[in-house]
Structures are given as structure tokens and as C-alpha cells.
Design an enzyme around this catalytic site. Structure first.
Site, PDB file in Angstrom:
ATOM      1  N   LYS A  91     -21.688  25.265  -9.481  1.00  0.00           N
ATOM      2  CA  LYS A  91     -21.489  25.057 -10.912  1.00  0.00           C
ATOM      3  C   LYS A  91     -20.069  24.555 -11.181  1.00  0.00           C
ATOM      4  CE  LYS A  91     -23.614  28.194 -13.386  1.00  0.00           C
ATOM      5  NZ  LYS A  91     -23.713  29.612 -13.780  1.00  0.00           N
ATOM      6  N   ARG A 161     -19.068  32.742 -16.237  1.00  0.00           N
ATOM      7  CA  ARG A 161     -20.304  32.324 -15.569  1.00  0.00           C
ATOM      8  C   ARG A 161     -20.185  32.409 -14.054  1.00  0.00           C
ATOM      9  NH1 ARG A 161     -21.161  26.343 -17.700  1.00  0.00           N
ATOM     10  NH2 ARG A 161     -23.328  26.811 -17.162  1.00  0.00           N
ATOM     11  N   GLY A 170     -30.485  32.464 -11.989  1.00  0.00           N
ATOM     12  CA  GLY A 170     -30.795  33.751 -12.598  1.00  0.00           C
ATOM     13  C   GLY A 170     -30.512  34.955 -11.727  1.00  0.00           C
ATOM     14  N   MET A 172     -27.535  35.959 -10.611  1.00  0.00           N
ATOM     15  CA  MET A 172     -26.298  36.640 -10.949  1.00  0.00           C
ATOM     16  C   MET A 172     -26.075  36.538 -12.452  1.00  0.00           C
ATOM     17  SD  MET A 172     -24.009  35.615  -7.731  1.00  0.00           S
ATOM     18  CE  MET A 172     -24.299  33.907  -8.063  1.00  0.00           C
ATOM     19  N   ARG A 411     -26.831  19.899 -11.621  1.00  0.00           N
ATOM     20  CA  ARG A 411     -26.981  20.147 -10.187  1.00  0.00           C
ATOM     21  C   ARG A 411     -28.237  19.412  -9.732  1.00  0.00           C
ATOM     22  NH1 ARG A 411     -28.352  26.090 -11.326  1.00  0.00           N
ATOM     23  NH2 ARG A 411     -30.176  25.786 -12.604  1.00  0.00           N
ATOM     24  N   HIS A 534     -38.067  30.879 -15.666  1.00  0.00           N
ATOM     25  CA  HIS A 534     -37.900  31.477 -14.339  1.00  0.00           C
ATOM     26  C   HIS A 534     -39.137  31.288 -13.456  1.00  0.00           C
ATOM     27  CE1 HIS A 534     -38.072  34.950 -11.533  1.00  0.00           C
ATOM     28  NE2 HIS A 534     -36.849  34.533 -11.286  1.00  0.00           N
ATOM     29  N   ARG A 660     -55.739  24.998  24.862  1.00  0.00           N
ATOM     30  CA  ARG A 660     -55.952  26.356  25.388  1.00  0.00           C
ATOM     31  C   ARG A 660     -57.411  26.449  25.822  1.00  0.00           C
ATOM     32  NH1 ARG A 660     -52.730  27.175  20.535  1.00  0.00           N
ATOM     33  NH2 ARG A 660     -50.885  28.450  21.001  1.00  0.00           N
ATOM     34  N   ARG A 716     -54.081  23.504  29.687  1.00  0.00           N
ATOM     35  CA  ARG A 716     -53.572  24.700  30.349  1.00  0.00           C
ATOM     36  C   ARG A 716     -54.732  25.433  31.019  1.00  0.00           C
ATOM     37  NH1 ARG A 716     -50.915  29.240  26.634  1.00  0.00           N
ATOM     38  NH2 ARG A 716     -53.073  29.548  26.002  1.00  0.00           N
ATOM     39  N   GLU A 843     -42.234  29.963  30.344  1.00  0.00           N
ATOM     40  CA  GLU A 843     -42.415  30.993  29.312  1.00  0.00           C
ATOM     41  C   GLU A 843     -42.061  32.378  29.812  1.00  0.00           C
ATOM     42  OE1 GLU A 843     -46.543  31.184  28.151  1.00  0.00           O
ATOM     43  OE2 GLU A 843     -47.225  30.680  30.151  1.00  0.00           O
ATOM     44  N   SER A 862     -43.397  22.564  29.979  1.00  0.00           N
ATOM     45  CA  SER A 862     -43.641  22.731  28.549  1.00  0.00           C
ATOM     46  C   SER A 862     -43.204  24.147  28.200  1.00  0.00           C
ATOM     47  CB  SER A 862     -45.119  22.526  28.231  1.00  0.00           C
ATOM     48  OG  SER A 862     -45.332  22.756  26.861  1.00  0.00           O
ATOM     49  N   GLY A 864     -43.199  27.426  26.602  1.00  0.00           N
ATOM     50  CA  GLY A 864     -44.091  28.293  25.833  1.00  0.00           C
ATOM     51  C   GLY A 864     -43.219  29.315  25.130  1.00  0.00           C
ATOM     52  N   THR A 865     -42.719  28.916  23.986  1.00  0.00           N
ATOM     53  CA  THR A 865     -41.682  29.762  23.365  1.00  0.00           C
ATOM     54  C   THR A 865     -42.246  31.013  22.694  1.00  0.00           C
ATOM     55  OG1 THR A 865     -41.725  28.187  21.548  1.00  0.00           O
ATOM     56  CG2 THR A 865     -39.902  28.027  23.103  1.00  0.00           C
ATOM     57  N   CYS A 929     -44.459  23.878  23.331  1.00  0.00           N
ATOM     58  CA  CYS A 929     -45.795  24.032  22.751  1.00  0.00           C
ATOM     59  C   CYS A 929     -45.970  25.369  22.045  1.00  0.00           C
ATOM     60  CB  CYS A 929     -46.868  23.831  23.811  1.00  0.00           C
ATOM     61  SG  CYS A 929     -46.809  25.070  25.116  1.00  0.00           S
ATOM     62  N   TYR A 949     -40.753  15.890  23.689  1.00  0.00           N
ATOM     63  CA  TYR A 949     -41.694  16.031  22.574  1.00  0.00           C
ATOM     64  C   TYR A 949     -41.792  17.475  22.102  1.00  0.00           C
ATOM     65  CZ  TYR A 949     -45.063  17.990  25.903  1.00  0.00           C
ATOM     66  OH  TYR A 949     -45.686  18.788  26.826  1.00  0.00           O
TER      67      TYR A 949
HETATM   68  P1  ADP Z   1     -27.103  30.446 -14.874  1.00  0.00           P
HETATM   69  O1  ADP Z   1     -26.311  30.260 -13.644  1.00  0.00           O
HETATM   70  O2  ADP Z   1     -27.946  31.666 -14.844  1.00  0.00           O
HETATM   71  O3  ADP Z   1     -27.837  29.208 -15.251  1.00  0.00           O
HETATM   72  P2  ADP Z   1     -25.052  29.782 -16.758  1.00  0.00           P
HETATM   73  O4  ADP Z   1     -23.694  30.135 -16.341  1.00  0.00           O
HETATM   74  O5  ADP Z   1     -25.442  28.372 -16.576  1.00  0.00           O
HETATM   75  O6  ADP Z   1     -26.082  30.757 -16.055  1.00  0.00           O
HETATM   76  O7  ADP Z   1     -25.187  30.187 -18.268  1.00  0.00           O
HETATM   77  C1  ADP Z   1     -26.427  30.178 -18.911  1.00  0.00           C
HETATM   78  C2  ADP Z   1     -26.374  29.413 -20.189  1.00  0.00           C
HETATM   79  O8  ADP Z   1     -25.360  29.904 -21.030  1.00  0.00           O
HETATM   80  C3  ADP Z   1     -26.027  27.944 -20.042  1.00  0.00           C
HETATM   81  O9  ADP Z   1     -27.139  27.175 -19.727  1.00  0.00           O
HETATM   82  C4  ADP Z   1     -25.542  27.612 -21.433  1.00  0.00           C
HETATM   83  O10 ADP Z   1     -26.615  27.324 -22.276  1.00  0.00           O
HETATM   84  C5  ADP Z   1     -24.877  28.885 -21.854  1.00  0.00           C
HETATM   85  N1  ADP Z   1     -23.432  28.730 -21.713  1.00  0.00           N
HETATM   86  C6  ADP Z   1     -22.671  29.010 -20.641  1.00  0.00           C
HETATM   87  N2  ADP Z   1     -21.382  28.699 -20.870  1.00  0.00           N
HETATM   88  C7  ADP Z   1     -21.334  28.184 -22.105  1.00  0.00           C
HETATM   89  C8  ADP Z   1     -20.306  27.657 -22.935  1.00  0.00           C
HETATM   90  N3  ADP Z   1     -19.060  27.581 -22.500  1.00  0.00           N
HETATM   91  N4  ADP Z   1     -20.634  27.228 -24.156  1.00  0.00           N
HETATM   92  C9  ADP Z   1     -21.902  27.303 -24.597  1.00  0.00           C
HETATM   93  N5  ADP Z   1     -22.921  27.780 -23.882  1.00  0.00           N
HETATM   94  C10 ADP Z   1     -22.651  28.219 -22.645  1.00  0.00           C
HETATM   95 MG    MG Z   2     -48.001  31.988  26.953  1.00  0.00          MG
HETATM   96 MG    MG Z   3     -27.069  27.475 -15.834  1.00  0.00          MG
END
Ligand code: ADP
Ligand code: MG
Ligand code: MG
Length: 970
Positions: A91, A161, A170, A172, A411, A534, A660, A716, A843, A862, A864-865, A929, A949
Site C-alpha cells: 500500500k 492503515r 481485510g 489487518m 495494487r 470479502h 502403473r 513400471r 525412490e 525416474s 519417484g518422489t 514421476c 522431463y
Molecule cells: P484495507 O487494507 O483493509 O483495504 P485500507 O487501509 O485500504 O484498508 O482502508 C480501508 C478504506 O478506508 C479505504 O479503502 C478508504 O476508503 C478508507 N480510507 C483509508 N484512508 C483514508 C483516507 N486518508 N481518507 C479517506 N478514506 C480513507
Molecule cells: Mg514408489
Molecule cells: Mg484498501
């Protein structure tokens, strides 16, 4: 992806208890802690220790030594770039990159992953020197924004963040609107003239901070989030249905009520000093790297604990200020199908995670142009700019404040296997990337999805005609799944452990706590949430069938049933009932619906679909042709039957790497004579039984040779212990007695006689052929006679006879001599010859260690892991499930060594055997194999050690081909 859930969703609904809650006497707030949770907790402690020892691991990166914070936004270049993911997290690195290419990013700074390591090494204390750096960076932000952190008349608010090197959606925690207290709130309300927005922000802040930093959690899985309960009461009292309709006064009351609830439940005052708030939040984000959710996610994705997370502190922009504000999430292409179209959702007058948490149903991004045309146009330009810059499909998060667009995250977007192939192939066509890059992009394992079944069109049409179509939601994970309804993730997990394979997890919504249960299900569906929720995201990542936002469903978790509002009235679906979900169409069907093979299978295997009518197949074929041109390793299949051999060729096999022969003996008419052979007491009787088997075996081999059309076929000789072929039930024993003219007692005695204490390490492999040479002789004869027959039909043949379980050169000498003399005899009888080779499996560890000697006789090896792994670890493959979970949670095994080759141990033996073998015979042909031949990481290893192979099961061939190409392109 904004982190849905984390107990933050704002509507009244049961929430799962957070795993990190404390527990006493094996119970966690009254809920029994599963053994797994306990294991997870212990694992976390182990990781704590490991991390405590690791120091400076992120050093040597692009950053400056000693520098703990990296600024971005405002005028001038950011301190970081997208190349600095290890140090700044994904991020942080991408926020810096977006700022650098001129996109509108609110200013902020990233605290590095190295500080996370320091934090754990210091017993969860922030390094002293950090404070001054943070204060300096905040001052810099204040200048850019024109507001002051903690200033009652003009406060700067920030978000805190998390952001690790690999995206962990989601997993952390994130906190928004930090810096608010009663004074700054009042000042901001005055300054903005918008008290509703200020108190909306404030109540969100208190709820997030209460959850993440102060530990306010629901008490058990049927319970509601404590803040949601209060919010819901407030909405009812005000007579409104959605939170954006709550007036400023009500929101202000919520702030006080939330704080009171925190005080009552966790006994802590809500901090008012912004810097104290900030310190608490930074620590909480670092700590969230070690929460159970994150630990588990890391394990599922092989992310080492040592990486740590970065923390991003960023100036807030507000999507909740009114009708000219919005927040949203987009993909630059459709992440489910891969189609090149802008794809996303937004909500007007909303903040942060509202879109994914399903507070209100989000709008489709296409309609943003009608509401906020200027910002939408800018967003479209940014979509183009980002794809051009990153040359990859991007997943973006944005907020619009008073008509002005801000970018908050980008990302590389997660995608289904279908989308992965389509995007890679189309980006080559668009000249955005090279073929090599396209090959690197596609996750080999994702190709599995292209082979996955879909519903049988007739069965589905019939189900719909019968009125069984229950509901429609958003198609978030393609494929078809039919299974039993389960409502709780932990229960899905428990059922799967008992062997229940067909489960459909049905939930109001899912949260990161549910991932284990999601993993255990064939598919899942939710009533809430959009294509960026999610559940949708996890489905794309795990390759599961998924439907989201199916709002006709309503759940009664206590009664363990869901109600579906259909055109024909209400339908109740109970736990354990069958349902079917179509992840292409988003349709939910009551009961079971039969499935049918995918486009690729229909074109290649069933041959009942023309390639030109199959776009998915065409893209697959294109990618495979590029892979074949790039790879150095050859690919073969493990196949024993003509139909399997044909499928293998269709999937690109260049030969059979393992036939086999024992599988053949279970075929019709063969098991009888096989049993007669086994119970025979004299060589004479045994030979008579073998004579019956000979023509049957010959036909088996001929079928295989014909199907392979001249490609080499490695056969074999008999490998498993003989008792495996004997009947173990009374009727089977009686039948065998009848057929052999023995008494039931005699047969039973013979069976008892053959019983071994440890068959896996017993009378099997070449030991059989050495004690009963006539078995090898019969098999060799069948092979050569079949080869000559097929050659006589005008088809080239090339058999390779492989002797299993050799541990000493002498074993191979004896068996090879027998094979060769049988060949000479057959050639003399038939007056005709075919080319062939005799080799061995490696093997047994001893074979690897004496490979130089064995290579004097062997014409090929060959690996035979499966057995080699088994014997190297001293752990049988069939018993590994007993220890696997415990071993993985303790980081003893990162991955199952039977799935992905153990480079350090088994791999070292393979390497040794390669070197020793080639020292004796430089041109010695080498292959693998074991099951590992179809595992991408193991294929890479095979490439590195210079095998010729890999051989794997037919349906893993596409994966092996792509993995081999990727290895060659490394
Ligand atoms: P996650 O990693 O779980 O996606 P984020 O750090 O991206 O969490 O935060 C989740 C949401 O919070 C972001 O998608 C955004 O909508 C909102 N957010 C985070 N920082 C800001 C900010 N500086 N201003 C406005 N919204 C924010
Ligand atoms: Mg065998
Ligand atoms: Mg985010």
C-alpha cells in the site's frame, strides 16, 4: 480491497467472535476453543519468538539506513517508489508511486516494515527514535493540507492503515478519522459548517478505535457487534433505515454512547490526545500482523511471519460530507471474467469500507458519470494511466470529496483463473506486455479453474422449469457447485475434516474470520455485499464458486435456516439441504443440479465442442502454445489406460512417464488370474496363472502404445505388495477358493501368510520381481509382444521398462538382465525388433546415494518422489494428515512435503542422484514421476536441477507446462 467485516459492518447482524479475544479454561467467552484455535495461538507465540530474534531482515533494501518514515503526497517527489514494497508494504509503495506519477493522493507517510520488526524485537514497544520522525512528518502533512493535528479550530484528521508486502485484504486493521475529540469535533463542525459529517466521522472513529485498539468485540458467534447494536437502536429511534440518514444530533449521541459502552465493557477511557490516539493506533496495526486471522492467512499463502507490516498515516479526505461526495472500489478490468471493461462500485455520501461492508447496496461504477461527471471522467483517465504505467490490471480505492477525486490505493488486482488467462492473453494482443510477461503472470494453479465443471445445461434448464430457481445474486466466482448448506464457517471446517466434500457455505456476509471454513467449502454465497466484498475477493483468490449480494436471502442462524423470497413465495432452506450455485450466472437453485465439463474439456477431451465456438478454450490454447515455446522441460503423464493416455496427449503430454501396471490388474477378467498367481504355491502353478494374464496385459500395453502414437511410454513393473490384490471379504475369499480348488481355510492361511508388518517397506517393488522372476518375465514379454504388434500396424513405439524400488545396483542388474533376455527371446520368436530402454526409479534414499553405480546399468532414472519423500522423512504419505495441521501451524513444515518437493532434504537427494548418475552416464535421461511433477514449485526445482522431463496426472499437465515455462523464464 477495503477490509470488510472485522466486526465493523454497521447493520444489525450476528458477528463471529474475534479469535483474538482472551479465553479461560479452554473456553473463550463461553465458546469452546477448538483445538485448532489453541494450536494457532501457540503458533503465534512461536512466531513471536522467531520475530524477536530476527533483526534488520528488511535491511539492504532500497531505503536509507536508519530512516523509519517515508513521506508521500503534496508537491515534489515521494520518498518511496513502487519498487520498495518490502520496506513500505504494497500500500505504502503504491501510494508513493501514484503520487510520483501525478495522481491526486492525500499526503501522508509510511512507517517501514523494519519498524514492525523492531517493535516485536523490543517486546512490542515502538522504538524511541520513531516519535520525533512521526512528529516531523505530521508537521509536513499539516503544511500540505493547511490544518493542524489536534488544533481545535482547524484539525488535521488522519487514517492509520496497515499494509504488508503482500496484499492481505481485510486481514489487518485500519482506523479512520483519527485526531477527533470533543474539542476538535466542535471546531471542525464550526469550520466546515457540516456537523452531520463531523459526527458521522467521529462515531466511525470511536467504533473503529474501540474495536481495533481497545478490543471491543462481540462476545460470541451468534452475537451482534456491540456498536452495531447501539447504532441499530439509534436508527430505530430516529425512524431511519440507513445510517446516512441519521441527523447530526443522533450521531453526536452515538459518540457518547459508544464511549460509555467501551468504558463499561473494557474499562478504559477513550483517549482524547491526538498523539496518544496515534501511538495507540500505530501499535495496534503492528499487532494486527500477529492476529490469528493474519497468521492463518499468511500460512495459507506462504507469507513468512518475518516480513512484518508497514503503517501508513495519511491525511483524511471525506466521502461522507454530502451528495457531492462518494467512495468506491474499482478494477480496471472485470476480475471475474477478465473482460476489458471498467468494473466497480461506489456509494454517495459514505466513507471507507461502507461499499464492501454492504451498509447500503452500492451503485455500479458506470452510473457515477450521471452523479459526479467531472470526477468520473478523471477516474476513467486514471484507469487508463494506471494500466499503462503498471501494465497490469489494477484494483483501486478512491474517495470523492466535494466533487474532487482522490486516490487512496492501487495494487495488482486479484482475479479468477479465467480472468487471469484472459487478461494476460489480451494484454499481449493489446501490445501492453510481452508473451513472456503473460506467461509469468498466470498462476499455474489457476489453470485448474478452466478445467472445472459447469452445470449440465439440460439439468439446469429442467431445475429452473421445475421452479427451483431460488434467487439471483452477483456472480463473483465462476464455476458450478452443488452441495449441502452450512451456515457457520467453523462448522464447514469441522464437516470437511470428517470428509464431507460437498459444502456450500451460506452467510449474510463473510469476514476474514471465516476463511478456513470458506476454504473447506466447494463454494459460498452471501446475501450482502458486492463484487468487491470479502466473499467475492476470497473466492477469486481461492478459486471457489461464489455468489454475493443475493438479497432475497434472509438468515436465521439460531434456527439454522435461511428464508428465500422467490417469485413463487417463500422457501425455507435448512442446514444440510442441498443447493446448487452457478458462479457464472449468479443463480441459486434449490436441490442438486448435475454438472458438465468445461469448455476446455469439451474441446480437448470430449471433442463435442468446436474450438472456434469456445473463446475460453482459444485463450487457453494460445497461452499453452507460448508456454510450450518457452519451456525447456518436457512433460509427460502418469497414465495406465488408453483413455487416460488420449486425455494426456490432448493436454500436451509428450510421453507417458509412469504406467502403473498394477492398476491394470484390477480390470475385468484380470483380478481372478492375478489372485490365482498370488496364492500359487509352486512356480508351475504361478506360471500357469501368469500365462492367463499375459494376453490381457499385452492388450493393455498395445492400447496404451496406440494411444501414444510413437511417444515414449515408461512402464513400471509390478510394485505394490501382493496382499493388496487379495480379497478381504468372505465372499471374495470363497470365490477365490472355488477358482483355485483350495479350501477357504487354505486361502485364508495364504492371505495371513502374505500379511506384512509394514507392507510399505516390505515385499514390494523389485523385491517381488527378484523373488518371483516369472512375474517380471511375463510383464516384459507382454510389453515387447505388444510393442511388436503395434509396430506391425505401422505405428512407431518406444517402451521404457522401469524397475521400481531399487536400492542396490545388483537388484537392477538382475531385473534388467531378465528384461533384456525376455526381449531377445520375443524378438527372436517374432523375427522383429523394437527399440527400448531399461531404467529404474530412484525412490529409495540408498539409490540416490549410490546413483553412480546404478547408472552403470540404468539407461534412465525416474525420481519417484512419493516414496522418496516418505522414506526420507520416515513418514508415510497416507499418515501425513495426522500430523500435517499441527506441523504447519508450528512452522515445522511450511507446506505438505508430499505436495511440494522438500528442496533441502528430498531435493538434495535428487540433486545428488542427478550429479552421480550423469557422472557415470552424461546422457542419462532423467525425469520425475511423483505427484510433485504437477506442482508448480516442484516443477521449478526439476528445471533447476536439470531433469529432462516431469510426469504428472493428465489434468495437471497444463499446470506443469506453464510452470516449466515460468521456470525457464526466471
Ligand atoms: P484495507 O487494507 O483493509 O483495504 P485500507 O487501509 O485500504 O484498508 O482502508 C480501508 C478504506 O478506508 C479505504 O479503502 C478508504 O476508503 C478508507 N480510507 C483509508 N484512508 C483514508 C483516507 N486518508 N481518507 C479517506 N478514506 C480513507
Ligand atoms: Mg514408489
Ligand atoms: Mg484498501
Amino acid at each position: 480491497m477495503p477490509s470488510l467485516a472485522k466486526n465493523k459492518s454497521k447493520s444489525l447482524k450476528p458477528k463471529k467472535v474475534a479469535l483474538k479475544n482472551g479465553h479461560k479454561n479452554g473456553t473463550k467467552n463461553g465458546i469452546r476453543v477448538s483445538a485448532k484455535t489453541a494450536v494457532l495461538k501457540k503458533a503465534a507465540k512461536v512466531i513471536d519468538k522467531v520475530i524477536g530474534k530476527a533483526t534488520g531482515k528488511a535491511a539492504g533494501q532500497l531505503g536509507k539506513p536508519g530512516k523509519r518514515t517515508y513521506f508521500f503526497g503534496g508537491s515534489g517527489k515521494a520518498d518511496g517508489t513502487k519498487e520498495m514494497k518490502n520496506l513500505l508494504g504494497g500500500k505504502g509503495a503504491n501510494l508513493a508511486e501514484m503520487a510520483n506519477i501525478g495522481l491526486p493522493v492525500p499526503p501522508g507517510f509510511t512507517i517501514t516494515t523494519e519498524v514492525c520488526t523492531e517493535f516485536y524485537a523490543n517486546g512490542k514497544k515502538l522504538p524511541k527514535a520513531l516519535d520525533a520522525e512521526v512528529r516531523a512528518a505530521i508537521t509536513k502533512m499539516e503544511k500540505v493540507v493547511g490544518a493542524k493535528f489536534g488544533d481545535p479550530s482547524n484539525p488535521l484528521l488522519v487514517s492509520v492503515r496497515s499494509g504488508a508486502r503482500a496484499s492481505m485484504p481485510g486481514m489487518m486493521d485500519t482506523i479512520l478519522n483519527l485526531g477527533l475529540n470533543d474539542k476538535t469535533a466542535e471546531g471542525l463542525a464550526k469550520k466546515s459548517g457540516n456537523a452531520r459529517f463531523v459526527y458521522d466521522s467521529y462515531r466511525r472513529f470511536v467504533a473503529m478505535y474501540g474495536d481495533v485498539v481497545l478490543g471491543m468485540k462481540p462476545e460470541n458467534k451468534e452475537d451482534h457487534d456491540p456498536f452495531d447494536v447501539i447504532l441499530e437502536h439509534k436508527k430505530q429511534a430516529c425512524g431511519v433505515t440507513v445510517d446516512s440518514e441519521l441527523p447530526a444530533d443522533a450521531l453526536k449521541e452515538l459518540v457518547a454512547e459508544f464511549k460509555a459502552e467501551i468504558k463499561a465493557k473494557v474499562g478504559r477511557d477513550f483517549p482524547t490526545d491526538p498523539y496518544a490516539q496515534l501511538e495507540g493506533a500505530i501499535k495496534a496495526v503492528f499487532q494486527s500482523w500477529q492476529n490469528d486471522r493474519a497468521n492463518l492467512y499468511r500460512r495459507l499463502n506462504n507469507i513468512p511471519a518475518e516480513w512484518g507490516t508497514a503503517v501508513n498515516v495519511q491525511a483524511m479526505v471525506f466521502g461522507n460530507k454530502g451528495a457531492d461526495c462518494a467512495t468506491g472500489v474499482c478494477f480496471t478490468r472485470d476480475p471475474a471474467s477478465g473482460e476489458n471493461m471498467f468494473y466497480g462500485e461506489y456509494l454517495v455520501n459514505a466513507q471507507g469500507e461502507d461499499v464492501v461492508a454492504g451498509i447500503r447496496t452500492p451503485e455500479k461504477i458506470e452510473t457515477l458519470g450521471n452523479v459526479l461527471p467531472k470526477a468520473y471522467k478523471e477516474l476513467l483517465d486514471i484507469r487508463k494511466k494506471l494500466e499503462k504505467h503498471y501494465k497490469e490490471m489494477q484494483d483501486i480505492e478512491f474517495t470523492i470529496e466535494n466533487g474532487k477525486l482522490y486516490m487512496l490505493q492501487c495494487r495488482n488486482g486479484k482475479r479468477t483463473g479465467f480472468a487471469g488467462v484472459r487478461i494476460a492473453v489480451e494484454m499481449v494482443d493489446e501490445k501492453l506486455i510481452s508473451k513472456e510477461e503473460a506467461l509469468r503472470r498466470v498462476e499455474p494453479e489457476a489453470l485448474n479453474q478452466l478445467l472445472r465443471p459447469v452445470f449440465l445445461p439440460a439439468a439446469k434448464t429442467a431445475a429452473v422449469a421445475e421452479g427451483r430457481l431460488l434467487a439471483k445474486g452477483l456472480p463473483a466466482g465462476p464455476g458450478a457447485a452443488t452441495g449441502k448448506v452450512v451456515f457457520f464457517a467453523d462448522e464447514a471446517e469441522a464437516l470437511a475434516e470428517k470428509g464431507e466434500k460437498n459444502l456450500i457455505l451460506c452467510r449474510h456476509e463473510t469476514s476474514p474470520e471465516d476463511i478456513r471454513g470458506m476454504n473447506a467449502s466447494l463454494g459460498f454465497m452471501t446475501a450482502f455485499g458486492g463484487m468487491t466484498s470479502h466473499a467475492a475477493l476470497v473466492a477469486r483468490q481461492m478459486g471457489k464458486v461464489c455468489i454475493v449480494g443475493c438479497d432475497a436471502l434472509s438468515f436465521d442462524y439460531h434456527a439454522r435456516q435461511m428464508k428465500v423470497q422467490t417469485a413463487n413465495g417463500e422457501v425455507i432452506v435448512k442446514e444440510g439441504d442441498w443447493i446448487s450455485i452457478d458462479g457464472f450466472a449468479g443463480e441459486v437453485i434449490n436441490g442438486r443440479v448435475d454438472t458438465t465439463p468445461s469448455e476446455v474439456i469439451r474441446v480437448l477431451i470430449e471433442k463435442n465442442l468446436d474450438a472456434k465456438d469456445a473463446p475460453v478454450y482459444q485463450r487457453y490454447a494460445k497461452l499453452m502454445s507460448w508456454a510450450d515455446a518457452a519451456r525447456k522441460l518436457r512433460v509427460r503423464a502418469n497414465a495406465d489406460q488408453p483413455d487416460q493416455a488420449e486425455a494426456s496427449v490432448a493436454f500436451g503430454a509428450e510421453g507417458i512417464g509412469l504406467c502403473r501396471t498394477e492398476h491394470m490388474f484390477f480390470g475385468e477378467g484380470k483380478i481372478g488370474p492375478m489372485r490365482e498367481m498370488i496364492v500359487a504355491e509352486t512356480e508351475e502353478i504361478r506360471r500357469a496363472a501368469l500365462d492367463k494374464l499375459l494376453p490381457l496385459q499385452r492388450e493393455d500395453f498395445a492400447g496404451l502404445f496406440r494411444a501414444m502414437k510413437g511417444r515414449p511410454v515408461t512402464v513400471r513393473t509390478l510394485d505394490p505388495p501382493l496382499h493388496e490384490f487379495l480379497p478381504h471379504d468372505e465372499s471374495g475369499i470363497a470365490e477365490l477358493a472355488r477358482d483355485t480348488g483350495k479350501s477357504v481355510e487354505q486361502v485364508k492361511a495364504r492371505i495371513a501368510d502374505l500379511k506384512e508388518s509394514n507392507p510399505m517397506l516390505g515385499h514390494r517393488g523389485c523385491r517381488l520381481g527378484i523373488t518371483y522372476p516369472e512375474i517380471t518375465e511375463m510383464q516384459a514379454r507382454a510389453i515387447f509382444e505388444a510393442a511388436i504388434d503395434v509396430a506391425g500396424e505401422g505405428q512407431p513405439v518406444f517402451p521404457e521398462i522401469m524397475i521400481p524400488l531399487v536400492g542396490t545396483k545388483k537388484e537392477l542388474d538382475l531385473q534388467a538382465a531378465l528384461v533384456r533376455s525376455t526381449a531377445d527371446a520375443v524378438f527372436a520368436e517374432r523375427g522383429k525388433k523394437v527399440g527400448y530402454m531399461v531404467g529404474t526409479m530412484i525412490e529409495v534414499p540408498r539409490a540416490a546415494m549410490t546413483a553412480d553405480k546404478i547408472a552403470e546399468t540404468a539407461e534412465f532414472f525416474s525420481f519417484g518422489t512419493n516414496d522418496l519423500t516418505q522414506m526420507t522423512y520416515g513418514l508415510s504419505r497416507d499418515d501425513v494428515p495426522r500430523v500435517l495441521a499441527a506441523y504447519q501451524s508450528r512452522d515445522i513444515y511450511q507446506v505438505d512435503p508430499f505436495v511440494s518437493i522438500d528442496r533441502d532434504g528430498v531435493g538434495a537427494l535428487v540433486k545428488m542422484a542427478v550429479e552421480k548418475g550423469r557422472a557415470t552416464k552424461p546422457k542419462l535421461k532423467l525425469g520425475i514421476c511423483g505427484e510433485h511433477g504437477g506442482d508448480a514449485a516442484s516443477v521449478e526445482f526439476c528445471h533447476e536441477v536439470g531433469l529432462d522431463y516431469v510426469s504428472c496426472s493428465p489434468y495437471r499437465l497444463p499446470i506443469a507446462r506453464l510452470a516449466a515455462a515460468q521456470a525457464a523464464l526466471k
